[in-house]
Write a protein that holds these residues in place. Sequence first.
Motif, PDB file in Angstrom:
ATOM      1  N   GLY A   1      11.520  94.746  17.477  1.00  0.00           N
ATOM      2  CA  GLY A   1      10.198  94.421  16.964  1.00  0.00           C
ATOM      3  C   GLY A   1      10.192  93.793  15.593  1.00  0.00           C
ATOM      4  O   GLY A   1       9.132  93.435  15.083  1.00  0.00           O
ATOM      5  N   SER A   2      11.358  93.657  14.988  1.00  0.00           N
ATOM      6  CA  SER A   2      11.447  93.035  13.670  1.00  0.00           C
ATOM      7  C   SER A   2      12.535  91.964  13.682  1.00  0.00           C
ATOM      8  O   SER A   2      13.214  91.741  14.687  1.00  0.00           O
ATOM      9  CB  SER A   2      11.752  94.086  12.600  1.00  0.00           C
ATOM     10  N   GLN A   3      12.682  91.303  12.567  1.00  0.00           N
ATOM     11  CA  GLN A   3      13.634  90.195  12.464  1.00  0.00           C
ATOM     12  C   GLN A   3      15.075  90.698  12.390  1.00  0.00           C
ATOM     13  O   GLN A   3      15.390  91.606  11.633  1.00  0.00           O
ATOM     14  CB  GLN A   3      13.297  89.364  11.229  1.00  0.00           C
ATOM     15  N   GLN A   4      15.945  90.082  13.196  1.00  0.00           N
ATOM     16  CA  GLN A   4      17.374  90.403  13.185  1.00  0.00           C
ATOM     17  C   GLN A   4      18.154  89.141  12.830  1.00  0.00           C
ATOM     18  O   GLN A   4      17.893  88.069  13.382  1.00  0.00           O
ATOM     19  CB  GLN A   4      17.804  90.938  14.553  1.00  0.00           C
ATOM     20  N   SER A   5      19.097  89.259  11.897  1.00  0.00           N
ATOM     21  CA  SER A   5      19.795  88.076  11.380  1.00  0.00           C
ATOM     22  C   SER A   5      21.202  87.949  11.965  1.00  0.00           C
ATOM     23  O   SER A   5      21.855  88.951  12.284  1.00  0.00           O
ATOM     24  CB  SER A   5      19.872  88.138   9.855  1.00  0.00           C
ATOM     25  N   TYR A   6      21.629  86.703  12.118  1.00  0.00           N
ATOM     26  CA  TYR A   6      22.970  86.392  12.611  1.00  0.00           C
ATOM     27  C   TYR A   6      23.570  85.283  11.753  1.00  0.00           C
ATOM     28  O   TYR A   6      22.853  84.383  11.297  1.00  0.00           O
ATOM     29  CB  TYR A   6      22.922  85.923  14.072  1.00  0.00           C
ATOM     30  N   LEU A   7      24.890  85.345  11.576  1.00  0.00           N
ATOM     31  CA  LEU A   7      25.607  84.274  10.889  1.00  0.00           C
ATOM     32  C   LEU A   7      26.289  83.384  11.914  1.00  0.00           C
ATOM     33  O   LEU A   7      26.823  83.867  12.919  1.00  0.00           O
ATOM     34  CB  LEU A   7      26.643  84.845   9.922  1.00  0.00           C
ATOM     35  N   ILE A   8      26.256  82.100  11.649  1.00  0.00           N
ATOM     36  CA  ILE A   8      26.959  81.122  12.472  1.00  0.00           C
ATOM     37  C   ILE A   8      28.147  80.623  11.649  1.00  0.00           C
ATOM     38  O   ILE A   8      27.970  80.127  10.523  1.00  0.00           O
ATOM     39  CB  ILE A   8      26.036  79.942  12.844  1.00  0.00           C
ATOM     40  N   TYR A   9      29.333  80.759  12.197  1.00  0.00           N
ATOM     41  CA  TYR A   9      30.555  80.399  11.473  1.00  0.00           C
ATOM     42  C   TYR A   9      31.040  79.030  11.945  1.00  0.00           C
ATOM     43  O   TYR A   9      31.387  78.838  13.108  1.00  0.00           O
ATOM     44  CB  TYR A   9      31.630  81.456  11.690  1.00  0.00           C
ATOM     45  N   GLY A  10      31.018  78.071  11.025  1.00  0.00           N
ATOM     46  CA  GLY A  10      31.420  76.714  11.374  1.00  0.00           C
ATOM     47  C   GLY A  10      32.801  76.365  10.819  1.00  0.00           C
ATOM     48  O   GLY A  10      33.229  76.897   9.786  1.00  0.00           O
TER      49      GLY A  10
ATOM     50  N   LEU B   1       3.527  91.091  26.619  1.00  0.00           N
ATOM     51  CA  LEU B   1       4.676  90.438  27.234  1.00  0.00           C
ATOM     52  C   LEU B   1       5.897  90.525  26.331  1.00  0.00           C
ATOM     53  O   LEU B   1       5.792  90.526  25.098  1.00  0.00           O
ATOM     54  CB  LEU B   1       4.362  88.965  27.507  1.00  0.00           C
ATOM     55  N   ALA B   2       7.061  90.602  26.964  1.00  0.00           N
ATOM     56  CA  ALA B   2       8.301  90.483  26.209  1.00  0.00           C
ATOM     57  C   ALA B   2       8.365  89.090  25.606  1.00  0.00           C
ATOM     58  O   ALA B   2       8.052  88.096  26.269  1.00  0.00           O
ATOM     59  CB  ALA B   2       9.493  90.729  27.123  1.00  0.00           C
ATOM     60  N   SER B   3       8.755  88.990  24.359  1.00  0.00           N
ATOM     61  CA  SER B   3       8.785  87.684  23.706  1.00  0.00           C
ATOM     62  C   SER B   3       9.804  87.675  22.577  1.00  0.00           C
ATOM     63  O   SER B   3      10.162  88.728  22.034  1.00  0.00           O
ATOM     64  CB  SER B   3       7.400  87.307  23.164  1.00  0.00           C
ATOM     65  N   CYS B   4      10.262  86.493  22.254  1.00  0.00           N
ATOM     66  CA  CYS B   4      11.220  86.307  21.165  1.00  0.00           C
ATOM     67  C   CYS B   4      10.887  85.032  20.406  1.00  0.00           C
ATOM     68  O   CYS B   4      10.365  84.071  20.984  1.00  0.00           O
ATOM     69  CB  CYS B   4      12.645  86.192  21.704  1.00  0.00           C
TER      70      CYS B   4
ATOM     71  N   SER C   1      13.642  87.339  16.361  1.00  0.00           N
ATOM     72  CA  SER C   1      12.677  88.443  16.427  1.00  0.00           C
ATOM     73  C   SER C   1      12.221  88.607  17.874  1.00  0.00           C
ATOM     74  O   SER C   1      11.679  87.671  18.456  1.00  0.00           O
ATOM     75  CB  SER C   1      11.458  88.158  15.542  1.00  0.00           C
ATOM     76  N   CYS C   2      12.481  89.783  18.450  1.00  0.00           N
ATOM     77  CA  CYS C   2      12.076  90.071  19.828  1.00  0.00           C
ATOM     78  C   CYS C   2      11.311  91.384  19.880  1.00  0.00           C
ATOM     79  O   CYS C   2      11.506  92.272  19.033  1.00  0.00           O
ATOM     80  CB  CYS C   2      13.297  90.172  20.752  1.00  0.00           C
ATOM     81  N   THR C   3      10.450  91.501  20.881  1.00  0.00           N
ATOM     82  CA  THR C   3       9.713  92.737  21.066  1.00  0.00           C
ATOM     83  C   THR C   3      10.678  93.903  21.248  1.00  0.00           C
ATOM     84  O   THR C   3      11.799  93.733  21.757  1.00  0.00           O
ATOM     85  CB  THR C   3       8.797  92.642  22.291  1.00  0.00           C
ATOM     86  N   SER C   4      10.247  95.069  20.832  1.00  0.00           N
ATOM     87  CA  SER C   4      11.081  96.268  20.907  1.00  0.00           C
ATOM     88  C   SER C   4      11.550  96.510  22.340  1.00  0.00           C
ATOM     89  O   SER C   4      10.780  96.334  23.291  1.00  0.00           O
ATOM     90  CB  SER C   4      10.292  97.473  20.399  1.00  0.00           C
TER      91      SER C   4
END
Length: 328
Positions: A296-305, A202-205, A233-236
């Motif tokens: 399929g691997s971890q992807q990073s994001y910055l949150i700007y406050g 299944l698609a998953s995150c 992290s989400c499936t490819s």
Amino acid sequence: MEGITHVRTRPARVSLWRCVVVCLLFLMSGPAAAQNCAATMSNVSFGAKTVSNVYGSTTTATITEGCTAGFPTRGTLNICNRINYGSSSTSVTNRYLRSSGTSGVIGYQLYADPAFSTVFTYSPGLITAIHYSQASGGSTNVTVYAKIQSLPMGVPPGTYSDTYSVSSGSLARFGALAESDVCTNTAYIGVALTFNVSVTLLASCTVQTANLTFPTSGIIKNAIDATGSMYVSCTSTTPYNVGLSAGNGAGATVAARKMTGPGGATLTYSLYRESTRGAVWGTTVGSDTVYGFGNGSQQSYLIYGRVPVQITPTPGLYSDTVIVTVTY
């Protein structure tokens, strides 16, 4: 003369007895007996799994087999079960599930025991001895144990399968005389085992976050900035959107969130999608969320406050809780 006549009579009886034995052997291993024996194997289904729980998952299948009454055996029936490898695999030690249109593979194995230690192979086969009655026949069930062995990074969601057809050579072989060579002697009856092995990925995150902490300040005469981190992290090949809620503060919106402090006092702040702090991060997909594409691997994001210039409220600790939602 009577002595000569007596000698001639005994070989005639021995020859007749030998003829009877030969005829019985022919009947028990000949084509006519093949109609009396049958074997079927149920499909091996791992069901629907996510990336987080597919590895190491297990399931079972059943081989149902036996011979009907009238088979002239001695009371014991030897059945040899031999499982080769399917159309998606390369050998009995390298069994794989594949999905049409993708290069992804999922490794699995079939075992003869619940401890998953004895691989179910073609040679040698697994011999099962069962009681057989010429009046009522004999049958048995043999359990096949299956386990997912590997899941390479980046495998996309979809249905993965391996097919065991007649051409794969898997079979159950019946030895009416309970001979130990039932696995190798082709004179015995052989019935093809056909079945399918499958799992639906299944698609998953998943998402992980770290707190965003603004520096300590006195009078708020200048904007106060800070950044926080988030990991998705989400499936490819899985597209997704990440949204941030307005938070728990009274009267908060995604454009003007509220941290709550002493006595219910509030402090206005905002969260943004980029470093210039011009695009508010909200919850409306296609408008103010962040779009991503799983690999399929971890992807990073910055949150700007940012805490904008405002009338400084009562001194103290101010906080808020924001819910992260990943839509896929």
